[in-house]
Design an enzyme around this catalytic site. Structure first.
Site, PDB file in Angstrom:
ATOM      1  N   SER A 133       0.805  -1.290  -0.116  1.00 15.62           N
ATOM      2  CA  SER A 133      -0.090  -0.006   0.083  1.00 15.62           C
ATOM      3  C   SER A 133       0.836   1.396   0.000  1.00 15.62           C
ATOM      4  CB  SER A 133      -0.917   0.055   1.276  1.00 15.62           C
ATOM      5  OG  SER A 133      -1.532   1.282   1.388  1.00 15.62           O
ATOM      6  N   TYR A 146      -2.447  -1.461  11.193  1.00 13.58           N
ATOM      7  CA  TYR A 146      -2.453  -1.694   9.683  1.00 13.58           C
ATOM      8  C   TYR A 146      -1.075  -1.365   8.992  1.00 13.58           C
ATOM      9  CZ  TYR A 146      -3.780  -1.483   4.727  1.00 13.58           C
ATOM     10  OH  TYR A 146      -3.791  -1.839   3.330  1.00 13.58           O
TER      11      TYR A 146
HETATM   12  N1  LIG Z   1      -8.794  -0.220  -1.275  1.00 18.35           N
HETATM   13  C1  LIG Z   1      -7.529   0.477  -0.768  1.00 18.35           C
HETATM   14  O1  LIG Z   1      -7.715   1.791  -0.813  1.00 18.35           O
HETATM   15  C2  LIG Z   1      -6.317  -0.171  -0.622  1.00 18.35           C
HETATM   16  C3  LIG Z   1      -5.292   0.827  -0.650  1.00 18.35           C
HETATM   17  C4  LIG Z   1      -3.946   0.043  -0.511  1.00 18.35           C
HETATM   18  C5  LIG Z   1      -3.764  -1.269  -0.516  1.00 18.35           C
HETATM   19  N2  LIG Z   1      -4.944  -1.955  -0.280  1.00 18.35           N
HETATM   20  C6  LIG Z   1      -4.719  -3.481   0.174  1.00 18.35           C
HETATM   21  O2  LIG Z   1      -5.207  -4.093  -1.193  1.00 18.35           O
HETATM   22  C7  LIG Z   1      -5.472  -5.340  -0.791  1.00 18.35           C
HETATM   23  C8  LIG Z   1      -6.935  -5.810  -1.568  1.00 18.35           C
HETATM   24  O3  LIG Z   1      -7.785  -4.986  -0.903  1.00 18.35           O
HETATM   25  P1  LIG Z   1      -9.423  -4.490  -1.392  1.00 18.35           P
HETATM   26  O4  LIG Z   1      -9.140  -3.056  -1.415  1.00 18.35           O
HETATM   27  O5  LIG Z   1      -9.625  -5.285  -2.764  1.00 18.35           O
HETATM   28  O6  LIG Z   1     -10.363  -5.068  -0.289  1.00 18.35           O
HETATM   29  P2  LIG Z   1     -11.521  -5.749  -0.093  1.00 18.35           P
HETATM   30  O7  LIG Z   1     -12.409  -5.587  -1.304  1.00 18.35           O
HETATM   31  O8  LIG Z   1     -12.103  -5.865   0.924  1.00 18.35           O
HETATM   32  O9  LIG Z   1     -10.859  -7.567  -0.585  1.00 18.35           O
HETATM   33  C9  LIG Z   1     -10.170  -8.019   0.484  1.00 18.35           C
HETATM   34  C10 LIG Z   1     -10.009  -9.511   0.046  1.00 18.35           C
HETATM   35  O10 LIG Z   1      -9.019 -10.101   0.973  1.00 18.35           O
HETATM   36  C11 LIG Z   1      -9.640 -11.211   1.097  1.00 18.35           C
HETATM   37  N3  LIG Z   1      -9.160 -11.799   2.541  1.00 18.35           N
HETATM   38  C12 LIG Z   1      -9.452 -11.359   3.744  1.00 18.35           C
HETATM   39  N4  LIG Z   1      -8.882 -12.260   4.645  1.00 18.35           N
HETATM   40  C13 LIG Z   1      -8.509 -13.348   4.083  1.00 18.35           C
HETATM   41  C14 LIG Z   1      -8.080 -14.638   4.629  1.00 18.35           C
HETATM   42  N5  LIG Z   1      -7.924 -14.690   6.190  1.00 18.35           N
HETATM   43  N6  LIG Z   1      -7.955 -15.435   3.527  1.00 18.35           N
HETATM   44  C15 LIG Z   1      -7.959 -15.247   2.519  1.00 18.35           C
HETATM   45  N7  LIG Z   1      -8.458 -14.159   1.726  1.00 18.35           N
HETATM   46  C16 LIG Z   1      -8.655 -13.160   2.816  1.00 18.35           C
HETATM   47  C17 LIG Z   1     -11.005 -11.297   1.009  1.00 18.35           C
HETATM   48  O11 LIG Z   1     -11.675 -12.450   0.872  1.00 18.35           O
HETATM   49  P3  LIG Z   1     -12.642 -13.338   1.840  1.00 18.35           P
HETATM   50  O12 LIG Z   1     -13.192 -12.661   2.825  1.00 18.35           O
HETATM   51  O13 LIG Z   1     -13.748 -13.896   1.044  1.00 18.35           O
HETATM   52  O14 LIG Z   1     -11.699 -14.280   2.263  1.00 18.35           O
HETATM   53  C18 LIG Z   1     -11.209 -10.257   0.034  1.00 18.35           C
HETATM   54  O15 LIG Z   1     -11.030 -10.974  -1.352  1.00 18.35           O
HETATM   55  C19 LIG Z   1      -5.574  -5.661   0.699  1.00 18.35           C
HETATM   56  O16 LIG Z   1      -4.106  -6.243   0.917  1.00 18.35           O
HETATM   57  C20 LIG Z   1      -5.547  -4.098   1.175  1.00 18.35           C
HETATM   58  O17 LIG Z   1      -4.805  -4.211   2.317  1.00 18.35           O
HETATM   59  C21 LIG Z   1      -6.262  -1.549  -0.232  1.00 18.35           C
END
Ligand SMILES: NC(=O)c1ccc[n+]([C@@H]2O[C@H](COP(=O)([O-])OP(=O)(O)OC[C@H]3O[C@@H](n4cnc5c(N)ncnc54)[C@H](OP(=O)(O)O)[C@@H]3O)[C@@H](O)[C@H]2O)c1
Length: 272
Positions: A133, A146
């Site tokens: 991130s 986080y």
């Molecule tokens: N959105 C932002 O602004 C942002 C910015 C920077 C970085 N990120 C990072 O980008 C990545 C993706 O996030 P996103 O924004 O796409 O969020 P999201 O829509 O909430 O998706 C998160 C994903 O992680 C999976 N997950 C959570 N716990 C898990 C576990 N124990 N085992 C396997 N899968 C798990 C969830 O699947 P299940 O719940 O179905 O298992 C879901 O598919 C994350 O690492 C997040 O920290 C996000």
């Protein structure tokens, strides 16, 4: 384009979902892992193969990698994208919850890396793509735990890159800024929950409201911005080591690098 065998975690939602679709449409063999397998059902029409995966469960990780290697005879790319934000003051987030977040964001990622590396080393090639991130390079208000996980992902990836260079395995960091997914709402809900009845309740409520508003508004980038960067990390002959992309990422990392710490703290505290 060379067809690659890919394991992508967190494919049930947000940027993982979009990326699974994009890579499968490009002709790659994509295994999408997540706990909510049913949410990946619609991805089957693009050729994505959903598999049940909980990155905190050692057997589940072992099983996922074994299934792929048994079916395809190889694994070319691991995309560690699963993760969540357990926002809340350092004092308020229980150590148990902080450990859970590290389990998902750091140890889950490392566990899968340990499982795929013997195969990649034998192949003499492979790519590990870790979703960090912009928050792996700066800290937002009330997100300390986080950010600690994402700083850890940065350090781990930088170390790993040096270890694996002689084996033909590349390590790439994806550093998204604000992306319109469920992530922001989950982080905001966790923040409010953690602060209930405590010293930070009022400021946490205000910050959480700001986060919900930001993540529902038009400012945040489309998850496709991230899919495109991951696609480059997968397909380019010489991928970059870092892809800093999405809303706020470049200006904030730049500001963090040049501003005095107190000035940057002020911006982050007042931006939420
Ligand atoms: N959105 C932002 O602004 C942002 C910015 C920077 C970085 N990120 C990072 O980008 C990545 C993706 O996030 P996103 O924004 O796409 O969020 P999201 O829509 O909430 O998706 C998160 C994903 O992680 C999976 N997950 C959570 N716990 C898990 C576990 N124990 N085992 C396997 N899968 C798990 C969830 O699947 P299940 O719940 O179905 O298992 C879901 O598919 C994350 O690492 C997040 O920290 C996000």
């Amino acid at each position: 384009m060379e067809k690659k065998v890919i394991l992508l975690t967190g494919a049930s939602s947000g940027m993982g979902y979009e990326t699974a679709q994009m890579l499968a449409e490009q002709g790659h063999i994509v295994y999408g892992g997540a706990r909510r397998v049913e949410k990946m059902g619609p991805l089957k029409q693009y050729g994505v193969k959903p598999i049940s995966l909980d990155v905190t469960d050692a057997d589940s990780c072992h099983e996922a990698v074994k299934t792929i290697v048994d079916n395809e005879g190889r694994i070319d790319v691991l995309i560690n994208n699963a993760g969540y934000g357990s926002y809340g003051a350092v004092e308020d987030v229980t150590i148990e919850e902080a450990k859970r977040q590290f389990e998902v964001n750091v140890f889950g990622l490392a566990r899968l890396i340990q499982h795929v590396l013997p195969y990649m080393r034998e192949q003499g090639s492979g790519r590990i793509i870790n979703t960090s991130s912009m928050g792996g390079r700066l800290v937002s208000f009330m997100g300390s735990w986080y950010h600690a996980t994402k700083y850890a992902v940065e350090a781990l990836s930088d170390g790993l890159r040096m270890e694996l260079a002689d084996f033909g395995i590349k390590v790439i960091l994806i550093e998204p800024g604000g992306i319109k997914t469920d992530w922001g709402h989950i982080a905001a809900d966790n923040l409010e929950k953690s602060a209930k009845g405590g010293a930070y309740e009022e400021i946490a409520k205000k910050t959480a409201e700001g986060m919900h508003k930001q993540y529902s508004g038009k400012m945040m980038s489309d998850p496709k911005v991230v899919s495109k960067a991951i696609s480059k990390a997968v397909n380019n002959k010489n991928p970059k080591t870092r892809y800093l992309i999405g809303f706020g990422a470049k200006p904030l990392v730049f500001a963090h690098a040049i501003l005095p710490t107190k000035a940057f703290d002020w911006i982050m505290k007042n931006a939420s």
